[in-house]
Design an enzyme around this catalytic site. Structure first.
Site, PDB file in Angstrom:
ATOM      1  N   LYS A  53      50.643  18.347  10.116  1.00  0.00           N
ATOM      2  CA  LYS A  53      49.972  19.275   9.602  1.00  0.00           C
ATOM      3  C   LYS A  53      50.706  20.892   9.590  1.00  0.00           C
ATOM      4  CE  LYS A  53      46.917  21.730  12.275  1.00  0.00           C
ATOM      5  NZ  LYS A  53      47.029  23.380  12.183  1.00  0.00           N
ATOM      6  N   ASN A  54      51.307  21.180  10.757  1.00  0.00           N
ATOM      7  CA  ASN A  54      51.947  22.444  10.984  1.00  0.00           C
ATOM      8  C   ASN A  54      53.252  22.706  10.197  1.00  0.00           C
ATOM      9  OD1 ASN A  54      49.753  23.066  12.531  1.00  0.00           O
ATOM     10  ND2 ASN A  54      50.745  22.586  14.267  1.00  0.00           N
ATOM     11  N   CYS A  91      41.070  28.476  13.744  1.00  0.00           N
ATOM     12  CA  CYS A  91      40.790  28.347  15.393  1.00  0.00           C
ATOM     13  C   CYS A  91      40.806  29.705  16.192  1.00  0.00           C
ATOM     14  CB  CYS A  91      41.795  27.353  15.979  1.00  0.00           C
ATOM     15  SG  CYS A  91      41.193  25.665  15.753  1.00  0.00           S
ATOM     16  N   ASP A 125      49.851  22.187  21.939  1.00  0.00           N
ATOM     17  CA  ASP A 125      48.877  21.639  21.007  1.00  0.00           C
ATOM     18  C   ASP A 125      48.510  20.225  21.623  1.00  0.00           C
ATOM     19  OD1 ASP A 125      49.974  22.816  17.872  1.00  0.00           O
ATOM     20  OD2 ASP A 125      48.885  23.534  19.330  1.00  0.00           O
TER      21      ASP A 125
HETATM   22  C1  EPZ Z   1      51.341  27.393  15.470  1.00  0.00           C
HETATM   23  O1  EPZ Z   1      50.385  28.620  15.452  1.00  0.00           O
HETATM   24  C2  EPZ Z   1      50.612  26.237  15.304  1.00  0.00           C
HETATM   25  N1  EPZ Z   1      49.809  26.464  14.039  1.00  0.00           N
HETATM   26  C3  EPZ Z   1      49.699  26.290  16.295  1.00  0.00           C
HETATM   27  O2  EPZ Z   1      48.964  24.901  16.394  1.00  0.00           O
HETATM   28  C4  EPZ Z   1      50.479  25.979  17.703  1.00  0.00           C
HETATM   29  O3  EPZ Z   1      49.519  26.067  18.864  1.00  0.00           O
HETATM   30  C5  EPZ Z   1      51.241  27.291  17.781  1.00  0.00           C
HETATM   31  O4  EPZ Z   1      52.259  27.346  16.647  1.00  0.00           O
HETATM   32  C6  EPZ Z   1      52.246  27.071  19.087  1.00  0.00           C
HETATM   33  O5  EPZ Z   1      53.124  25.902  18.832  1.00  0.00           O
HETATM   34  C7  EPZ Z   1      50.343  26.320  12.815  1.00  0.00           C
HETATM   35  O6  EPZ Z   1      51.628  26.083  12.638  1.00  0.00           O
HETATM   36  C8  EPZ Z   1      49.455  26.241  11.524  1.00  0.00           C
HETATM   37  P1  EPZ Z   1      52.962  31.055  17.151  1.00  0.00           P
HETATM   38  P2  EPZ Z   1      51.159  30.189  15.390  1.00  0.00           P
HETATM   39  O7  EPZ Z   1      53.141  32.200  16.444  1.00  0.00           O
HETATM   40  O8  EPZ Z   1      52.182  30.051  14.387  1.00  0.00           O
HETATM   41  C9  EPZ Z   1      52.153  35.083  19.952  1.00  0.00           C
HETATM   42  C10 EPZ Z   1      47.241  23.615  15.984  1.00  0.00           C
HETATM   43  O9  EPZ Z   1      46.197  23.105  16.819  1.00  0.00           O
HETATM   44  N2  EPZ Z   1      52.495  35.812  18.869  1.00  0.00           N
HETATM   45  O10 EPZ Z   1      53.910  30.333  17.574  1.00  0.00           O
HETATM   46  O11 EPZ Z   1      49.957  31.024  15.087  1.00  0.00           O
HETATM   47  C11 EPZ Z   1      50.920  34.436  19.910  1.00  0.00           C
HETATM   48  O12 EPZ Z   1      49.879  35.102  20.515  1.00  0.00           O
HETATM   49  C12 EPZ Z   1      47.425  25.034  16.139  1.00  0.00           C
HETATM   50  O13 EPZ Z   1      47.704  22.745  15.142  1.00  0.00           O
HETATM   51  C13 EPZ Z   1      52.503  37.302  18.967  1.00  0.00           C
HETATM   52  O14 EPZ Z   1      52.338  37.964  19.847  1.00  0.00           O
HETATM   53  O15 EPZ Z   1      51.694  30.404  16.772  1.00  0.00           O
HETATM   54  C14 EPZ Z   1      51.179  33.336  21.094  1.00  0.00           C
HETATM   55  O16 EPZ Z   1      50.867  33.716  22.278  1.00  0.00           O
HETATM   56  C15 EPZ Z   1      46.720  25.679  16.977  1.00  0.00           C
HETATM   57  N3  EPZ Z   1      52.580  37.878  17.577  1.00  0.00           N
HETATM   58  C16 EPZ Z   1      52.636  32.983  20.758  1.00  0.00           C
HETATM   59  O17 EPZ Z   1      53.274  33.914  20.126  1.00  0.00           O
HETATM   60  C17 EPZ Z   1      52.786  37.285  16.349  1.00  0.00           C
HETATM   61  O18 EPZ Z   1      52.981  37.880  15.287  1.00  0.00           O
HETATM   62  C18 EPZ Z   1      52.937  31.619  19.882  1.00  0.00           C
HETATM   63  O19 EPZ Z   1      52.348  31.821  18.660  1.00  0.00           O
HETATM   64  C19 EPZ Z   1      52.625  35.833  16.436  1.00  0.00           C
HETATM   65  C20 EPZ Z   1      52.512  35.351  17.649  1.00  0.00           C
END
Ligand code: EPZ
Length: 419
Positions: free
Chosen positions: A22-23, A117, A306
């Site tokens: 999915k991701n 989510c 996840d």
């Molecule tokens: C991706 O989300 C996944 N979703 C998430 O899976 C997954 O939990 C996450 O990566 C971590 O592996 C998809 O790929 C669609 P991040 P994403 O940017 O990209 C902070 C699922 O269940 N951050 O890696 O949104 C953020 O707050 C979903 O399949 C910032 O501070 O996650 C977090 O603490 C849920 N500023 C950390 O980084 C930003 O601009 C990681 O977030 C972006 C993120």
């Protein structure tokens, strides 16, 4: 509204095939907007996030045709619109990838803030930082992110946090920029590599995906005409591995890349399960006693956040006191109250949950508070005594293809019913 009705106590036995990630696919489908011609994507999971994304691309003017259940042709040649309205994207968290794709294609983009989510605030500041470094002007107006650039110029970008979404989004936006972009402190998840491989198959020039330094040499066009097969979903695979251990079953999970699950395999062995692997499968055999453990979620190759909710069910049943420390999200513990309704003994302190392991859970009506919490509720229902009803299963359908059919083929007593 639909629900799952599960009668617990039956060990999962047999084999299950894992679907496409999915991701990965939620980034690859928007990235197809960069391709000036047809591109074929295979091993697409049948999940609602994909259906929503295809509708969005069609509204933007893409031609999308499925040539069989899991492979489709996308042609973005005649796309002219660079605006994705709130109505189009409201139920999709990964809608932010449209920003990078539309900016990369048209040097402008207007996309409403992402939905999806909700567990703790999900910022996009790192995405915006990357777009600005590439030369885009950014305006946020009434919940819409507006990007515009005279030219997109390659740049050196150091990520303040390791972000999967920002890494992929900047990579997509930089593919057709003038000159070279270097992303440092990049995310290394398998889906980052998969998106890079898709873009390179279409003519991009990306090196280093999977390491913390990714180099993107700008090209003028992505010619298309190639085929890309989406990698297997490591989180779906991990969910079934955990369910096998929790139900003390014996399950072979097929069509996967075992290396992507090394952190989970190691943790399951530490908790007393037997894990065998080879080529494209992993076999998990659960044992009578689940040993206590401490889990800390980290960026890849650490334990994936996840799989935190699904793994929590194992800790509820483990022999002794266990902990999960959530290293990625501010609060991913909404599932805890639902498990406590089933008799789990859990205390949450900040980013740590402490589990006082018990031999049993008891069936109860519970709800999915997000996609992976929903998976945890299903696993809890599979091991609990009596009947469990899981509500809000629309969350689960976002990321798991036909999960009840796959579980039933392993001997689970689970049906989808209307409330
Ligand atoms: C991706 O989300 C996944 N979703 C998430 O899976 C997954 O939990 C996450 O990566 C971590 O592996 C998809 O790929 C669609 P991040 P994403 O940017 O990209 C902070 C699922 O269940 N951050 O890696 O949104 C953020 O707050 C979903 O399949 C910032 O501070 O996650 C977090 O603490 C849920 N500023 C950390 O980084 C930003 O601009 C990681 O977030 C972006 C993120």
């Amino acid at each position: 509204m639909e629900k799952f009705v599960i009668r617990g106590g039956r060990p999962l036995m047999g084999e299950v095939n894992i679907s496409g990630a999915k991701n990965s696919v939620v980034a690859i489908i928007p990235a197809a907007l960069l391709v000036d011609g047809p591109c074929k994507i295979e091993n697409i999971p049948e999940i609602s996030d994909v259906r929503i994304l295809i509708d969005i691309l069609k509204e933007l003017g893409c031609d999308v045709e499925f040539d069989n259940k899991d492979s489709m042709m996308i042609n973005s040649q005649y796309v002219r619109s660079s605006t994705a309205t709130y109505d189009m994207i409201k139920s999709l968290r990964a809608s932010y990838y449209l920003l990078g794709a539309l900016l990369g294609r048209f040097k402008k983009a207007e996309v409403a803030f992402p939905g999806g989510c909700d567990f703790g605030f999900r910022p996009v500041d790192q995405h915006i930082k990357g777009f600005e470094k590439l030369g885009a002007k950014v305006e946020i107006d009434h919940g819409v992110i507006k990007l515009e650039a005279e030219r997109l110029i390659g740049s050196q970008i150091f990520m303040d946090v390791v972000s999967v979404g920002a890494t992929i989004n900047i990579m997509i936006a930089a593919v057709k920029a003038e000159g070279t972009t270097i992303i440092e402190n990049a995310a290394k998840e398998p889906h980052v590599v998969d998106v890079a491989n898709f873009l390179n198959a279409m003519g991009a020039n990306i090196k280093g995906a999977g390491t913390d330094v990714i180099k993107i040499k700008g090209v003028t066009t992505l010619s298309g005409g190639a085929t890309h097969s989406v990698i297997p979903d490591q989180i779906e695979a991990g969910t079934f591995m955990i369910a096998a251990a929790a139900t003390k079953g014996d399950v072979t999970i097929r069509n996967i890349i075992p290396k992507h699950l090394e952190s989970l395999s190691a943790k399951l062995i530490e908790m007393g399960a037997k894990v065998e692997e080879d080529g494209d499968w992993i076999r998990v055999i659960g044992t009578e006693k689940i040993l206590k453990a401490n889990i800390k979620t980290l960026p890849y190759p650490g334990f994936p956040t996840d799989l935190h909710p699904p793994a929590s069910v194992l800790l509820c049943l483990s022999d002794g006191t266990s902990t999960i420390t959530e290293g990625i999200w501010d609060s991913r513990f909404q599932y805890v109250d639902e498990l406590k309704r089933m008799g789990a003994q859990i205390k949450v302190e900040g980013r740590m949950a402490v589990f006082d392991g018990k031999p049993k859970l008891s069936g109860a009506p519970v709800k999915a508070t997000d996609l992976r919490a929903g998976a945890a509720m299903i696993i809890a229902g599979l091991v609990a005594e009596g009947e469990t009803e899981v509500y809000n299963i629309n969350y689960i359908d976002r990321g798991y293809e036909c999960i009840e059919d796959k579980l039933r083929s392993l001997g689970a007593d689970i049906v989808r019913a209307t409330k």
